[in-house]
Write a protein that holds these residues in place. Structure first.
Motif, PDB file in Angstrom:
ATOM      1  N   GLU A 264       0.831  -1.210   0.000  1.00 44.07           N
ATOM      2  CA  GLU A 264       0.000   0.000   0.000  1.00 44.07           C
ATOM      3  C   GLU A 264       0.865   1.260   0.000  1.00 44.07           C
ATOM      4  O   GLU A 264       0.577   2.229  -0.712  1.00 44.07           O
ATOM      5  CB  GLU A 264      -0.923  -0.001   1.219  1.00 44.07           C
ATOM      6  N   LEU A 265       1.947   1.244   0.793  1.00 46.93           N
ATOM      7  CA  LEU A 265       2.840   2.402   0.823  1.00 46.93           C
ATOM      8  C   LEU A 265       3.515   2.597  -0.529  1.00 46.93           C
ATOM      9  O   LEU A 265       3.644   3.728  -1.016  1.00 46.93           O
ATOM     10  CB  LEU A 265       3.893   2.200   1.931  1.00 46.93           C
ATOM     11  N   LYS A 266       3.918   1.509  -1.155  1.00 49.78           N
ATOM     12  CA  LYS A 266       4.552   1.583  -2.478  1.00 49.78           C
ATOM     13  C   LYS A 266       3.609   2.221  -3.494  1.00 49.78           C
ATOM     14  O   LYS A 266       4.018   3.079  -4.289  1.00 49.78           O
ATOM     15  CB  LYS A 266       4.951   0.183  -2.935  1.00 49.78           C
ATOM     16  N   ALA A 267       2.346   1.815  -3.450  1.00 48.01           N
ATOM     17  CA  ALA A 267       1.357   2.366  -4.386  1.00 48.01           C
ATOM     18  C   ALA A 267       1.157   3.858  -4.153  1.00 48.01           C
ATOM     19  O   ALA A 267       1.045   4.644  -5.113  1.00 48.01           O
ATOM     20  CB  ALA A 267       0.040   1.618  -4.231  1.00 48.01           C
ATOM     21  N   SER A 268       1.125   4.267  -2.895  1.00 47.56           N
ATOM     22  CA  SER A 268       0.942   5.697  -2.572  1.00 47.56           C
ATOM     23  C   SER A 268       2.139   6.516  -3.052  1.00 47.56           C
ATOM     24  O   SER A 268       1.981   7.629  -3.583  1.00 47.56           O
ATOM     25  CB  SER A 268       0.761   5.865  -1.063  1.00 47.56           C
ATOM     26  N   ILE A 269       3.333   5.983  -2.864  1.00 41.86           N
ATOM     27  CA  ILE A 269       4.542   6.683  -3.307  1.00 41.86           C
ATOM     28  C   ILE A 269       4.544   6.838  -4.822  1.00 41.86           C
ATOM     29  O   ILE A 269       4.811   7.921  -5.363  1.00 41.86           O
ATOM     30  CB  ILE A 269       5.800   5.921  -2.839  1.00 41.86           C
ATOM     31  N   GLU A 270       4.261   5.740  -5.509  1.00 36.61           N
ATOM     32  CA  GLU A 270       4.254   5.773  -6.981  1.00 36.61           C
ATOM     33  C   GLU A 270       3.183   6.716  -7.512  1.00 36.61           C
ATOM     34  O   GLU A 270       3.393   7.372  -8.547  1.00 36.61           O
ATOM     35  CB  GLU A 270       4.044   4.356  -7.522  1.00 36.61           C
ATOM     36  N   LYS A 271       2.066   6.800  -6.815  1.00 35.61           N
ATOM     37  CA  LYS A 271       0.996   7.718  -7.224  1.00 35.61           C
ATOM     38  C   LYS A 271       1.480   9.162  -7.168  1.00 35.61           C
ATOM     39  O   LYS A 271       1.226   9.971  -8.076  1.00 35.61           O
ATOM     40  CB  LYS A 271      -0.216   7.519  -6.326  1.00 35.61           C
ATOM     41  N   GLY A 272       2.208   9.504  -6.091  1.00 37.09           N
ATOM     42  CA  GLY A 272       2.733  10.856  -5.954  1.00 37.09           C
ATOM     43  C   GLY A 272       3.791  11.167  -6.993  1.00 37.09           C
ATOM     44  O   GLY A 272       3.804  12.260  -7.584  1.00 37.09           O
TER      45      GLY A 272
ATOM     46  N   ALA B 121       3.667  14.028 -10.103  1.00 39.62           N
ATOM     47  CA  ALA B 121       4.692  15.071 -10.308  1.00 39.62           C
ATOM     48  C   ALA B 121       5.252  15.010 -11.729  1.00 39.62           C
ATOM     49  O   ALA B 121       5.460  16.051 -12.365  1.00 39.62           O
ATOM     50  CB  ALA B 121       5.796  14.902  -9.277  1.00 39.62           C
ATOM     51  N   HIS B 122       5.495  13.814 -12.248  1.00 38.65           N
ATOM     52  CA  HIS B 122       6.012  13.673 -13.619  1.00 38.65           C
ATOM     53  C   HIS B 122       4.987  14.155 -14.637  1.00 38.65           C
ATOM     54  O   HIS B 122       5.343  14.801 -15.630  1.00 38.65           O
ATOM     55  CB  HIS B 122       6.366  12.205 -13.881  1.00 38.65           C
ATOM     56  N   LYS B 123       3.722  13.848 -14.365  1.00 33.24           N
ATOM     57  CA  LYS B 123       2.662  14.262 -15.275  1.00 33.24           C
ATOM     58  C   LYS B 123       2.560  15.789 -15.354  1.00 33.24           C
ATOM     59  O   LYS B 123       2.389  16.381 -16.423  1.00 33.24           O
ATOM     60  CB  LYS B 123       1.350  13.654 -14.828  1.00 33.24           C
TER      61      LYS B 123
END
Length: 350
Positions: A331-339, A343-345
């Motif tokens: 879950e933490l990995k998914a939240s990090i990747e979402k952020g 930012a890249h977008k």
């Protein structure tokens, strides 16, 4: 006693050289025989020129000594005769005796002091333990003896302990039933095991206090209850924000406690900027403590920000903690990747 040359190696505590356990066979297919090897004794009351396993007088007993031999001898063969280093038992364990001033505790503490595997021996009782510790400390074995008296010192007696032995309580006296014994010793065992659960939850626990048919189940149930308390506290910590929202019944969220946490971190940051070298706080930052790029942990703050991560906080986790850590990672990995993706977008759009 000075070390002397020997042609065979054994482990134990007697001074007799009549019977020895040869390390290696004399057949050509076996490892080379030891010649002129100088060793110093590591256990027993009397210095010995060789380490031996055949001692019947050793407090370990014949079977335990043999088991120690079987554990150590293969490492010697792998080290190709570097026996002085590879066979020497390492005194690296910490043992606590709770009830060390009693009739069982005193001789038990003395016998444990003889073990070459014990580095520190903590003796605890509600009274009269200082004299016992002083007496035993004169036995010439490497372990350090420390005394602790009364409930206020119990936690310190248990910090970092690997093995806890509990002979505490009253002995059975003439005319005393096992129920009488239970009424006294049950509470003693319960309070001691609670302290063990709080201060050294991963330690081996040995219960001697009678009636053991009841005191051992008491200890087991106390440990189970502690596990339940940890789970309850974990859930409450995870749902702290929800608890406040529900308590305010729609009139707000966790604003005051959040403001306090932020103010504390600001104060810590100012202390670090001012040159204080002892500033530690928990924070969620870019980190290499785990395989995740960001992680929340304790850090040391300095004039330039985060100076170091406290890696020891993730060492020696209990089974419950380790499972919880692994469970949160996806879950933490998914939240990090979402952020990161957001930012890249935004950068591409700009």
């Amino acid at each position: 006693m000075a070390a002397t040359s020997v042609t065979s190696l054994s482990i134990g505590a007697t001074a007799s050289l009549n019977t020895k356990l040869n390390l290696f066979s004399q057949s050509k297919s076996a490892s080379p025989r030891i010649n002129s090897l100088k060793l110093q004794s590591f256990c027993g009351l009397k210095a010995d020129s060789s380490l031996r396993c055949d001692s019947e007088s050793s407090f370990l007993g014949k079977q335990s000594s043999a088991a120690l031999w079987r554990h150590l001898a293969p490492s010697a063969q792998r080290e190709n005769l570097n026996l002085c280093k590879s066979l020497q038992p390492q005194a690296s364990y910490k043992v606590a005796v709770l009830g060390a001033a009693g009739g069982i505790g005193q001789p038990l503490a003395l016998l444990i002091k003889m073990s070459p595997l014990v580095a520190t021996l903590n003796l605890y009782d509600i009274a009269n333990v200082k004299g016992v510790a002083a007496d035993i400390s004169h036995c010439n074995t490497p372990s350090k003896v420390q005394d602790f008296t009364g409930p206020s010192e119990l936690a310190n007696a248990l910090k970092g302990v690997d093995v806890v032995v509990i002979p505490a309580g009253v002995p059975r006296k003439p005319g005393m039933t096992r129920d009488d014994l239970f009424n006294i010793n049950a509470g003693i065992v319960k309070s001691l095991v609670e302290a063990v659960a709080d201060n050294c939850p991963d330690a081996f626990i040995h219960i001697i206090s009678n009636p053991v048919n009841s005191t051992v189940p008491i200890a087991a149930e106390v440990l189970k209850q502690k596990d339940e308390q940890i789970q309850e506290l974990t859930i409450r910590t995870q749902n702290g924000g929800t608890e406040v929202v529900e308590a305010k019944a729609g009139a707000g969220s966790a604003t005051l406690s959040m403001a306090y946490a932020a103010a504390r971190f600001v104060e810590s940051s100012l202390r670090a900027l001012d040159g204080d070298s002892d500033v530690f706080e928990c924070t969620f930052v870019e980190s290499d403590l785990t395989e995740l790029p960001f992680f929340a942990s304790r850090v040391k703050l300095g004039k330039k920000g985060v100076e170091a991560f406290v890696t020891s906080d993730l060492h020696g986790l209990s089974e419950y903690e380790q499972k919880a850590l692994e469970a949160l990672k996806p879950e933490l990995k998914a939240s990090i990747e979402k952020g990161i993706a957001f930012a890249h977008k935004q950068a591409v759009a700009a």
